[in-house]
Design a protein around this motif. Structure first.
Motif, PDB file in Angstrom:
ATOM      1  N   ASP A   1      41.873  42.584  44.789  1.00  0.00           N
ATOM      2  CA  ASP A   1      41.905  43.646  44.160  1.00  0.00           C
ATOM      3  C   ASP A   1      43.437  44.354  44.153  1.00  0.00           C
ATOM      4  O   ASP A   1      43.817  44.894  43.132  1.00  0.00           O
TER       5      ASP A   1
ATOM      6  N   GLY B   1      38.871  42.577  39.604  1.00  0.00           N
ATOM      7  CA  GLY B   1      37.326  42.814  40.088  1.00  0.00           C
ATOM      8  C   GLY B   1      36.299  43.398  39.131  1.00  0.00           C
ATOM      9  O   GLY B   1      36.372  43.046  37.946  1.00  0.00           O
TER      10      GLY B   1
ATOM     11  N   ARG C   1      41.656  34.520  39.450  1.00  0.00           N
ATOM     12  CA  ARG C   1      41.063  35.266  40.540  1.00  0.00           C
ATOM     13  C   ARG C   1      40.623  34.403  41.725  1.00  0.00           C
ATOM     14  O   ARG C   1      40.822  34.341  43.028  1.00  0.00           O
TER      15      ARG C   1
END
Length: 518
Positions: free
Chosen positions: A142, A149, A230
């Motif tokens: 994050d 997120g 991510r």
């Protein structure tokens, strides 16, 4: 406390196994080792009894008598490690009678409780380590990829408020009531209504008119990064490819208070109050720029703290301290009062003994983690008793240390064994230390024997400081080599008897010089 609840101990060792473990680090002193081994085993036996019988069995406290440097402290410390027990070492001379400036004797139990809290917290943090690392990883992602997120939750829909125009009541001020102006408004459909994803039109941003921007009354869902991005960064984190990257992290700031002593009284409540006040004014959160490696450590610790139950930590620590805690009171001979001396500071010494007495006998001490009962804490006291003797202690305190153990002085044979046998022998320590510089040293048997002879000789001529004399002799022997090691590496240096004589003979022979160096 049941036998099952005492499972925090590493292993329920037999007295013979305890002595064998102590032999790995401490040379000789068989009587002292047997005494502490039996005392430790008796605690295990007591926990196996029924509760009504168990409460009546008090620990057999031990008084160790012997010169400095013979292993008194090391025996107690190693014993606590074997049992996994909360342990502290205190100096009897630190404490003063109530009413004098200094530490009160109850602080030793508060210190023991703090040691217990630390042990239990570390164990509980270790038990949640995997989950804490997972959470810390998500927090790191994050920080590196903001908005990737969880999407922020929408604020509850707010109604639209539209002005319709002005109106007036009693404009000419002709009626009985006062005149005033007003504005008509219309309350309509909430702004958080259907958007493009629901078949409706996207609402413009109230600030800049950009479609899809944040609303005046609510926050629209953020457009997150591609999930695959991510995961790519997650893989890079796990491969430690981002360790030196800087991230901004918010950490809890704990204010540091100065250590204060009061004339008598209990500092516990005052310290807690001051901590609360300092936290109100100077505590809180603070932003720091740190590397990913450091941020991972900080976040892991914070997540671990969130996962453990603080009340459970306090309860478990208090139970361990009360059932298995060990307090080692050193230099107790310094507060003994000889019969042929009177007045002066001896009044305070006897007062300290009287203050220690209820703690050793069994009392309830208030701490910031709750009251602690000292009935079953094991107390081990030690002293040289070269000026005073155990009978100079007040009779009541003597009675609370039923086991008396006299430790033997160390001579040449014991020094030879200390230099070679223990797992942490001095010769092994120095070999490993210089090995880190690429300098290999090797002690011959004759050299070690010569070092043992010199240590015994110096102890006999100067003050007898026991095995600590070996530290001073080893430092004097290897001082020059330690200084030059980075410059001569790689090298191999044999430590022979001639090498020992060359470095130490003049120092040992010259008593005036030896007095300062050795």
């Amino acid at each position: 406390m049941s036998e099952k609840s005492s499972g925090h101990q590493k292993k329920e060792l037999t007295p013979r196994e305890i002595v064998a473990e102590l032999d790995k680090y401490i040379v000789g002193q068989k009587k002292a080792k047997r005494a502490v081994a039996v005392a430790l085993r008796n605690r295990v036996r007591r926990l196996r009894l029924e509760s009504d019988v168990r409460e009546d069995i008090a620990p057999k406290n031990i008084l160790m008598i012997g010169p400095t440097g013979v292993g008194k402290t090391e025996i107690a410390r190693r014993l606590a490690r074997l049992a996994g027990s909360p342990f502290i070492k205190v100096e009897a001379t630190k404490y003063t009678e109530v009413g004098y400036v200094g530490r009160d004797v109850e602080s030793m139990i508060r210190d023991l409780m703090a040691a217990g809290i630390q042990i239990v917290r570390q164990e509980m943090q270790e038990s949640v380590k995997t989950e804490a690392e997972k959470r810390a990883e998500e927090d790191l992602l994050d920080l590196i990829l903001p908005g990737s997120g969880k999407k922020r939750e929408k604020a509850p829909p707010q109604p639209t408020i539209k002005p319709m125009g002005a109106f007036s009541i009693n404009p000419g001020n002709t009626g009985p009531g006062p005149a005033f102006m007003g504005t008509a408004i219309q309350v309509g459909i909430p702004l958080g209504g259907p958007g493009p994803e629901d078949g409706g039109a996207d609402l413009p941003d109230a600030d800049n008119g950009v479609p899809g921007g944040p609303s005046v009354y609510g926050q629209k869902e953020e457009r997150g990064e591609d999930p695959s991005t991510r995961e790519k960064f997650r893989a890079m984190l796990r491969e430690k490819k981002l360790e030196d990257r800087l991230v901004e992290i918010t950490v809890n700031q704990t204010p540091q208070l100065p250590v204060m002593e009061m004339m008598g009284g209990n500092m516990e409540d005052l310290e807690s109050s001051l901590s609360g006040i300092a936290g109100f004014f100077g505590g809180g959160k603070k932003k720091k720029l740190v590397t990913v490696a450091r941020a991972r450590e900080i976040l892991r610790n914070e997540e671990a703290e969130k996962l453990i139950d603080r009340e459970r930590v306090s309860d478990e620590a208090r139970q361990r301290v009360e059932e298995t805690g060990i307090v080692f009171i050193d230099e107790i001979d310094k507060i003994a009062v000889r019969g042929d001396r009177g007045g002066g500071h001896d009044v305070s010494r006897e007062g300290v003994q009287r203050d220690i007495l209820p703690i050793v006998e069994g009392a309830v001490v208030n701490t910031k983690w709750g009251p602690v009962n000292t009935d079953h804490i094991l107390f081990i006291a030690a002293g040289a008793f070269n000026i005073s003797k155990p009978s100079d202690l007040i009779p009541e305190l003597q009675g609370r240390f039923p086991l008396r153990v006299e430790l033997d002085s160390l001579g040449k044979d014991e020094f030879l064994r200390i230099l070679t046998e223990p797992k942490n022998a001095l010769t092994k320590q120095y070999t490993d230390l210089l090995g880190t510089e690429g300098v290999e040293i090797e002690f011959t048997r004759e050299a070690v024997e010569r070092l043992a002879v010199l240590a015994a000789e110096v102890n006999s001529r100067l003050e007898n400081i026991g095995a600590r004399r070996l530290h001073t002799i080893m430092e004097a022997l290897l001082e020059e080599l330690s200084f030059e090691a980075p410059d001569i590496a790689p090298a191999r240096v044999p430590i022979t008897e001639d090498y020992v004589d060359g470095k130490l003979k003049d120092v040992v022979t010259d008593q005036d010089l030896g007095r300062y160096i050795l």
